[in-house]
Scaffold this motif. Structure first.
Motif, PDB file in Angstrom:
ATOM      1  N   GLN A  78     -10.283 -16.316  -2.222  1.00 36.26           N
ATOM      2  CA  GLN A  78     -10.116 -15.032  -3.830  1.00 36.26           C
ATOM      3  C   GLN A  78      -9.610 -13.751  -2.805  1.00 36.26           C
ATOM      4  O   GLN A  78      -8.106 -13.183  -3.338  1.00 36.26           O
ATOM      5  CB  GLN A  78     -11.301 -14.639  -3.546  1.00 36.26           C
ATOM      6  N   ASP A  81      -6.032 -13.950  -1.500  1.00 36.38           N
ATOM      7  CA  ASP A  81      -5.416 -14.407  -2.468  1.00 36.38           C
ATOM      8  C   ASP A  81      -5.496 -13.202  -3.088  1.00 36.38           C
ATOM      9  O   ASP A  81      -3.872 -12.237  -3.682  1.00 36.38           O
ATOM     10  CB  ASP A  81      -6.175 -14.771  -3.916  1.00 36.38           C
ATOM     11  N   VAL A  82      -6.263 -11.862  -3.510  1.00 35.38           N
ATOM     12  CA  VAL A  82      -6.500 -10.348  -4.147  1.00 35.38           C
ATOM     13  C   VAL A  82      -5.661  -9.986  -3.165  1.00 35.38           C
ATOM     14  O   VAL A  82      -5.262  -8.607  -3.739  1.00 35.38           O
ATOM     15  CB  VAL A  82      -7.896 -10.220  -4.680  1.00 35.38           C
ATOM     16  N   HIS A  85      -1.465 -10.683  -2.855  1.00 39.46           N
ATOM     17  CA  HIS A  85      -0.728 -11.132  -3.109  1.00 39.46           C
ATOM     18  C   HIS A  85      -0.864 -10.017  -4.110  1.00 39.46           C
ATOM     19  O   HIS A  85      -1.103  -9.249  -5.463  1.00 39.46           O
ATOM     20  CB  HIS A  85      -1.285 -12.003  -4.316  1.00 39.46           C
ATOM     21  N   GLY A  90      -1.037  -9.659 -14.019  1.00 41.88           N
ATOM     22  CA  GLY A  90      -2.521 -10.226 -12.809  1.00 41.88           C
ATOM     23  C   GLY A  90      -2.502  -9.649 -12.107  1.00 41.88           C
ATOM     24  O   GLY A  90      -3.519  -9.236 -11.356  1.00 41.88           O
ATOM     25  N   GLU A  93      -6.255  -8.370 -13.100  1.00 44.08           N
ATOM     26  CA  GLU A  93      -7.566  -9.136 -13.019  1.00 44.08           C
ATOM     27  C   GLU A  93      -7.514  -9.203 -11.554  1.00 44.08           C
ATOM     28  O   GLU A  93      -8.518  -9.485 -11.047  1.00 44.08           O
ATOM     29  CB  GLU A  93      -6.832 -10.319 -13.494  1.00 44.08           C
ATOM     30  N   ARG A  94      -6.348  -8.794 -10.452  1.00 47.11           N
ATOM     31  CA  ARG A  94      -6.772  -9.213  -8.847  1.00 47.11           C
ATOM     32  C   ARG A  94      -7.707  -8.314  -8.318  1.00 47.11           C
ATOM     33  O   ARG A  94      -8.619  -7.871  -7.916  1.00 47.11           O
ATOM     34  CB  ARG A  94      -5.453  -9.682  -8.056  1.00 47.11           C
ATOM     35  N   LYS A  95      -7.354  -6.696  -9.212  1.00 49.91           N
ATOM     36  CA  LYS A  95      -8.163  -5.661  -8.746  1.00 49.91           C
ATOM     37  C   LYS A  95      -9.737  -6.271  -8.951  1.00 49.91           C
ATOM     38  O   LYS A  95     -10.274  -5.595  -8.421  1.00 49.91           O
ATOM     39  CB  LYS A  95      -7.655  -4.709  -9.885  1.00 49.91           C
ATOM     40  N   ALA A  98     -10.804  -8.328  -6.854  1.00 50.22           N
ATOM     41  CA  ALA A  98     -11.433  -7.658  -5.216  1.00 50.22           C
ATOM     42  C   ALA A  98     -12.811  -6.418  -5.359  1.00 50.22           C
ATOM     43  O   ALA A  98     -12.994  -6.680  -4.217  1.00 50.22           O
ATOM     44  CB  ALA A  98      -9.561  -6.459  -5.294  1.00 50.22           C
ATOM     45  N   TYR A 111      -5.716  -1.747  -2.587  1.00 47.85           N
ATOM     46  CA  TYR A 111      -5.632  -0.837  -4.115  1.00 47.85           C
ATOM     47  C   TYR A 111      -5.840   0.946  -4.070  1.00 47.85           C
ATOM     48  O   TYR A 111      -7.019   0.910  -4.387  1.00 47.85           O
ATOM     49  CB  TYR A 111      -6.739  -1.937  -4.633  1.00 47.85           C
ATOM     50  N   ASN A 125       3.258 -13.170  -2.335  1.00 47.85           N
ATOM     51  CA  ASN A 125       2.990 -14.315  -2.861  1.00 47.85           C
ATOM     52  C   ASN A 125       2.933 -15.162  -1.179  1.00 47.85           C
ATOM     53  O   ASN A 125       2.768 -15.221  -0.749  1.00 47.85           O
ATOM     54  CB  ASN A 125       3.196 -14.741  -3.442  1.00 47.85           C
TER      55      ASN A 125
END
Length: 147
Positions: A78, A81-82, A85, A90, A93-95, A98, A111, A125
């Motif tokens: 995870q 990915d966050v 990516h 998306g 959602e990733r935020k 994270a 972020y 990605n």
């Protein structure tokens, strides 16, 4: 008369020998057939037992150590990915993911703004998340299809 008696005795001996050989042959065939059927029945029962044991094994919960390892690898997956990516779709959602797995400082590093700042067409990605996981795992997952 002696010739007839010897001939009759010889014929009787041949018949007894023939019947004995035939009985031995039939006994051997019956034994082989019985053994074959017994092996087949044993094989089928062992296959059923094997299926049952596989079913039980799949239902067994992993040990605490294995579960901790799986949780850790899932969190690492995870995180990668966050963190790496990057595309507009998306992003929110990733935020959220994270924020739940990163501390405040790290979260602000990956972020820094509330909105996706890279533009609509930018994408990045991570393409081989399993590479890191395999290295952590000592390569134990190489060649397995459940990775």
């Amino acid at each position: 008369m002696k010739n007839k008696a010897a001939l009759l005795f010889g014929a009787l001996a041949v018949v007894v020998a023939g019947v004995t050989i035939f009985n031995i042959y039939l006994n051997h065939n019956i034994s082989n057939t019985t053994a074959s059927k017994q092996i087949q029945v044993t094989n089928e029962s062992l296959q059923e037992e094997n299926k049952e044991l596989k079913k039980q094994l799949s239902e067994v919960r992993p040990s605490a150590q294995e579960q901790q390892k799986r949780d850790y690898l899932n969190t690492v997956n995870q995180f990668i990915d966050v963190s790496y990516h990057r595309e507009k779709e998306g992003f929110e959602e990733r935020k959220k993911v994270a924020k739940s797995i990163m501390d405040k400082e790290l979260y602000e590093q990956f972020y820094p703004s509330e909105k996706f700042v890279y533009g609509d067409s930018y994408t990045s990605n991570p393409n081989d998340l399993q590479l890191y996981l395999q290295q952590y795992d000592g390569g134990a997952r190489r060649g397995r299809s459940d990775c």
